[in-house]
Motif scaffolding. Structure first.
Motif, PDB file in Angstrom:
ATOM      1  N   ARG A  54      27.374 -16.978   1.266  1.00  0.00           N
ATOM      2  CA  ARG A  54      26.552 -17.106   2.473  1.00  0.00           C
ATOM      3  C   ARG A  54      25.075 -17.041   2.130  1.00  0.00           C
ATOM      4  NH1 ARG A  54      30.493 -13.663   4.831  1.00  0.00           N
ATOM      5  NH2 ARG A  54      29.087 -11.873   4.767  1.00  0.00           N
ATOM      6  N   LEU A  55      24.718 -16.175   1.182  1.00  0.00           N
ATOM      7  CA  LEU A  55      23.314 -16.052   0.795  1.00  0.00           C
ATOM      8  C   LEU A  55      22.820 -17.306   0.082  1.00  0.00           C
ATOM      9  CD1 LEU A  55      23.312 -12.351  -0.461  1.00  0.00           C
ATOM     10  CD2 LEU A  55      22.205 -13.239   1.590  1.00  0.00           C
ATOM     11  N   ILE A  56      23.678 -17.911  -0.725  1.00  0.00           N
ATOM     12  CA  ILE A  56      23.292 -19.131  -1.427  1.00  0.00           C
ATOM     13  C   ILE A  56      23.039 -20.257  -0.437  1.00  0.00           C
ATOM     14  CG2 ILE A  56      24.133 -20.939  -2.990  1.00  0.00           C
ATOM     15  CD1 ILE A  56      25.561 -18.708  -4.552  1.00  0.00           C
ATOM     16  N   GLY A  57      23.882 -20.332   0.588  1.00  0.00           N
ATOM     17  CA  GLY A  57      23.749 -21.417   1.552  1.00  0.00           C
ATOM     18  C   GLY A  57      22.779 -21.152   2.683  1.00  0.00           C
ATOM     19  N   PHE A  58      22.216 -19.945   2.725  1.00  0.00           N
ATOM     20  CA  PHE A  58      21.396 -19.567   3.882  1.00  0.00           C
ATOM     21  C   PHE A  58      20.185 -20.477   4.065  1.00  0.00           C
ATOM     22  CE2 PHE A  58      18.050 -17.348   6.099  1.00  0.00           C
ATOM     23  CZ  PHE A  58      18.715 -16.773   7.167  1.00  0.00           C
ATOM     24  N   ALA A  59      19.420 -20.679   2.998  1.00  0.00           N
ATOM     25  CA  ALA A  59      18.184 -21.457   3.114  1.00  0.00           C
ATOM     26  C   ALA A  59      18.472 -22.902   3.488  1.00  0.00           C
ATOM     27  CB  ALA A  59      17.396 -21.398   1.811  1.00  0.00           C
ATOM     28  N   ALA A  60      19.548 -23.458   2.938  1.00  0.00           N
ATOM     29  CA  ALA A  60      19.888 -24.846   3.249  1.00  0.00           C
ATOM     30  C   ALA A  60      20.281 -25.000   4.713  1.00  0.00           C
ATOM     31  CB  ALA A  60      21.023 -25.319   2.345  1.00  0.00           C
ATOM     32  N   GLU A  61      20.936 -23.979   5.257  1.00  0.00           N
ATOM     33  CA  GLU A  61      21.425 -24.070   6.634  1.00  0.00           C
ATOM     34  C   GLU A  61      20.390 -23.651   7.665  1.00  0.00           C
ATOM     35  OE1 GLU A  61      25.103 -22.325   9.403  1.00  0.00           O
ATOM     36  OE2 GLU A  61      25.046 -21.947   7.233  1.00  0.00           O
ATOM     37  N   HIS A  62      19.623 -22.596   7.347  1.00  0.00           N
ATOM     38  CA  HIS A  62      18.732 -22.003   8.345  1.00  0.00           C
ATOM     39  C   HIS A  62      17.242 -22.204   8.041  1.00  0.00           C
ATOM     40  CE1 HIS A  62      22.194 -20.002  10.138  1.00  0.00           C
ATOM     41  NE2 HIS A  62      22.538 -19.570   8.930  1.00  0.00           N
ATOM     42  N   GLY A  63      16.913 -22.757   6.875  1.00  0.00           N
ATOM     43  CA  GLY A  63      15.508 -22.856   6.504  1.00  0.00           C
ATOM     44  C   GLY A  63      15.043 -21.589   5.817  1.00  0.00           C
ATOM     45  N   ILE A  64      13.765 -21.571   5.506  1.00  0.00           N
ATOM     46  CA  ILE A  64      13.251 -20.482   4.671  1.00  0.00           C
ATOM     47  C   ILE A  64      12.295 -19.554   5.426  1.00  0.00           C
ATOM     48  CG2 ILE A  64      11.173 -21.600   3.780  1.00  0.00           C
ATOM     49  CD1 ILE A  64      12.146 -20.710   0.964  1.00  0.00           C
ATOM     50  N   ASP A  65      12.058 -19.832   6.698  1.00  0.00           N
ATOM     51  CA  ASP A  65      11.076 -19.051   7.452  1.00  0.00           C
ATOM     52  C   ASP A  65      11.451 -17.582   7.542  1.00  0.00           C
ATOM     53  OD1 ASP A  65       9.617 -21.304   7.792  1.00  0.00           O
ATOM     54  OD2 ASP A  65      10.194 -21.656   9.875  1.00  0.00           O
ATOM     55  N   GLU A  66      12.723 -17.296   7.815  1.00  0.00           N
ATOM     56  CA  GLU A  66      13.138 -15.900   7.939  1.00  0.00           C
ATOM     57  C   GLU A  66      13.009 -15.169   6.612  1.00  0.00           C
ATOM     58  OE1 GLU A  66      16.824 -15.196   9.964  1.00  0.00           O
ATOM     59  OE2 GLU A  66      16.593 -17.007  11.173  1.00  0.00           O
ATOM     60  N   ILE A  67      13.341 -15.853   5.518  1.00  0.00           N
ATOM     61  CA  ILE A  67      13.199 -15.247   4.197  1.00  0.00           C
ATOM     62  C   ILE A  67      11.727 -15.017   3.894  1.00  0.00           C
ATOM     63  CG2 ILE A  67      13.668 -15.535   1.740  1.00  0.00           C
ATOM     64  CD1 ILE A  67      15.983 -17.381   2.537  1.00  0.00           C
ATOM     65  N   ALA A  68      10.894 -15.985   4.241  1.00  0.00           N
ATOM     66  CA  ALA A  68       9.451 -15.857   3.995  1.00  0.00           C
ATOM     67  C   ALA A  68       8.875 -14.663   4.730  1.00  0.00           C
ATOM     68  CB  ALA A  68       8.736 -17.135   4.426  1.00  0.00           C
ATOM     69  N   GLU A  69       9.323 -14.460   5.968  1.00  0.00           N
ATOM     70  CA  GLU A  69       8.804 -13.337   6.751  1.00  0.00           C
ATOM     71  C   GLU A  69       9.113 -12.012   6.078  1.00  0.00           C
ATOM     72  OE1 GLU A  69       9.068 -11.584  11.317  1.00  0.00           O
ATOM     73  OE2 GLU A  69       9.901 -13.554  10.841  1.00  0.00           O
ATOM     74  N   LEU A  70      10.238 -11.941   5.383  1.00  0.00           N
ATOM     75  CA  LEU A  70      10.632 -10.705   4.718  1.00  0.00           C
ATOM     76  C   LEU A  70       9.929 -10.518   3.369  1.00  0.00           C
ATOM     77  CD1 LEU A  70      14.500 -10.648   5.324  1.00  0.00           C
ATOM     78  CD2 LEU A  70      12.813  -9.078   6.294  1.00  0.00           C
ATOM     79  N   TRP A  71       9.887 -11.582   2.547  1.00  0.00           N
ATOM     80  CA  TRP A  71       9.594 -11.404   1.128  1.00  0.00           C
ATOM     81  C   TRP A  71       8.375 -12.146   0.583  1.00  0.00           C
ATOM     82  CZ3 TRP A  71      15.340 -12.669  -0.287  1.00  0.00           C
ATOM     83  CH2 TRP A  71      16.145 -11.575   0.101  1.00  0.00           C
ATOM     84  N   SER A  72       7.803 -13.073   1.312  1.00  0.00           N
ATOM     85  CA  SER A  72       6.787 -13.943   0.716  1.00  0.00           C
ATOM     86  C   SER A  72       5.512 -13.200   0.333  1.00  0.00           C
ATOM     87  CB  SER A  72       6.454 -15.097   1.663  1.00  0.00           C
ATOM     88  OG  SER A  72       5.897 -14.609   2.873  1.00  0.00           O
ATOM     89  N   HIS A  73       5.230 -12.064   0.940  1.00  0.00           N
ATOM     90  CA  HIS A  73       4.004 -11.323   0.634  1.00  0.00           C
ATOM     91  C   HIS A  73       4.229 -10.196  -0.374  1.00  0.00           C
ATOM     92  CE1 HIS A  73       1.888 -13.545   3.704  1.00  0.00           C
ATOM     93  NE2 HIS A  73       2.783 -13.198   4.604  1.00  0.00           N
ATOM     94  N   SER A  78       8.308  -7.990  -8.417  1.00  0.00           N
ATOM     95  CA  SER A  78       9.084  -6.985  -7.696  1.00  0.00           C
ATOM     96  C   SER A  78      10.418  -7.607  -7.337  1.00  0.00           C
ATOM     97  CB  SER A  78       8.350  -6.535  -6.431  1.00  0.00           C
ATOM     98  OG  SER A  78       8.285  -7.594  -5.490  1.00  0.00           O
ATOM     99  N   LEU A  79      11.352  -6.814  -6.850  1.00  0.00           N
ATOM    100  CA  LEU A  79      12.652  -7.360  -6.467  1.00  0.00           C
ATOM    101  C   LEU A  79      12.531  -8.400  -5.350  1.00  0.00           C
ATOM    102  CD1 LEU A  79      15.698  -7.457  -6.712  1.00  0.00           C
ATOM    103  CD2 LEU A  79      15.824  -5.426  -5.243  1.00  0.00           C
ATOM    104  N   PRO A  80      11.856  -8.080  -4.229  1.00  0.00           N
ATOM    105  CA  PRO A  80      11.729  -9.119  -3.199  1.00  0.00           C
ATOM    106  C   PRO A  80      10.908 -10.314  -3.661  1.00  0.00           C
ATOM    107  CG  PRO A  80      10.407  -7.191  -2.632  1.00  0.00           C
ATOM    108  CD  PRO A  80      11.283  -6.799  -3.781  1.00  0.00           C
ATOM    109  N   GLY A  81       9.895 -10.075  -4.505  1.00  0.00           N
ATOM    110  CA  GLY A  81       9.092 -11.181  -5.021  1.00  0.00           C
ATOM    111  C   GLY A  81       9.915 -12.119  -5.890  1.00  0.00           C
ATOM    112  N   ALA A  82      10.802 -11.559  -6.714  1.00  0.00           N
ATOM    113  CA  ALA A  82      11.659 -12.386  -7.565  1.00  0.00           C
ATOM    114  C   ALA A  82      12.646 -13.184  -6.727  1.00  0.00           C
ATOM    115  CB  ALA A  82      12.400 -11.500  -8.570  1.00  0.00           C
ATOM    116  N   LEU A  83      13.258 -12.535  -5.744  1.00  0.00           N
ATOM    117  CA  LEU A  83      14.205 -13.244  -4.881  1.00  0.00           C
ATOM    118  C   LEU A  83      13.523 -14.362  -4.109  1.00  0.00           C
ATOM    119  CD1 LEU A  83      16.313 -10.249  -3.490  1.00  0.00           C
ATOM    120  CD2 LEU A  83      16.991 -11.918  -5.237  1.00  0.00           C
ATOM    121  N   TRP A  84      12.303 -14.101  -3.648  1.00  0.00           N
ATOM    122  CA  TRP A  84      11.557 -15.126  -2.919  1.00  0.00           C
ATOM    123  C   TRP A  84      11.324 -16.348  -3.788  1.00  0.00           C
ATOM    124  CZ3 TRP A  84      10.251 -17.609   1.095  1.00  0.00           C
ATOM    125  CH2 TRP A  84       9.038 -18.303   1.213  1.00  0.00           C
TER     126      TRP A  84
END
Length: 209
Positions: A54-73, A78-84
């Motif tokens: 589900r995590l692998i397919g998340f960005a393809a299905e839902h886009g990256i905005d929600e992930i960006a809000e969490l980790w882009s800054h 760091s762990l969130p920086g690497a995942l981003w």
């Protein structure tokens, strides 16, 4: 009717906390690190692998905005920086797989290192195979050896950066804007490679947070 526009806005008690959290860099950082850690732990303890898929397919299905809000800054190393950055690589491939494959193949041919072997793509690799490669790297992040997955991603970035650099040289005289765009891409990918390599080392030392 007009008096309705002069009534005070009444918010629930939690609304103030939410507004503060959005504006407070310290709170944003806390949320970024907490969510990244919780997500990684959840995926790595799920023996079925369903969470990972589900995590692998998340960005393809839902886009990256929600992930960006969490980790882009979050800090790059760091762990969130690497995942981003891993999600950015996935999105980059899916948004223009043909160019990605072109850059990767050019870099594989030009780069005198083991990076293409470390990354693990076929030689030559078509667009679909590169999509599968990055998905495999993410799968390794969530289920396999985290440090090795980051090092594979870093190697992939170096191959891409080499391809972008050489293609920029090709365009230098005929299409200067295109050459500049490719040069910026190469620099960005090189920085990603450095950050992901550093994150892999931090993970091995037990201090990637």
């Amino acid at each position: 009717m007009p008096e309705q526009f002069h009534r005070p806005v009444r918010r629930p008690p939690s609304a103030f906390d939410n507004l503060v959290a959005r504006a407070d860099p310290a709170e944003q950082s806390r949320v970024a690190h907490a969510t990244a850690s919780a997500l990684l732990e959840r995926a790595r303890t799920d023996e079925s692998g369903a969470v990972t898929e589900r995590l692998i397919g998340f960005a393809a299905e839902h886009g990256i905005d929600e992930i960006a809000e969490l980790w882009s800054h979050a800090p790059a190393r760091s762990l969130p920086g690497a995942l981003w950055r891993l999600y950015l690589l996935q999105v980059a491939i899916r948004s223009d797989a043909a160019l990605t494959a072109l850059l990767y193949e050019r870099g594989r041919v030009e780069l005198r290192s083991a990076d293409a072997v470390v990354a693990g793509a076929p030689a030559p690799a078509n667009p679909d195979e590169l999509v599968q490669l990055v998905d495999a790297i993410l799968r390794g992040v969530f289920r396999g050896d985290f440090a090795i997955a980051l090092e594979r991603a870093a190697a992939y970035c170096r191959v891409q950066a080499s391809g972008a650099t050489h293609l920029a040289d090709d365009y230098e005289r005929s299409e200067t804007d295109r050459a500049s765009e490719l040069t910026r891409r190469a620099l960005r990918l090189t920085t990603y490679a450095e950050d992901l390599t550093a994150a892999a080392g931090a993970w091995r030392r037990g201090n990637l947070v």
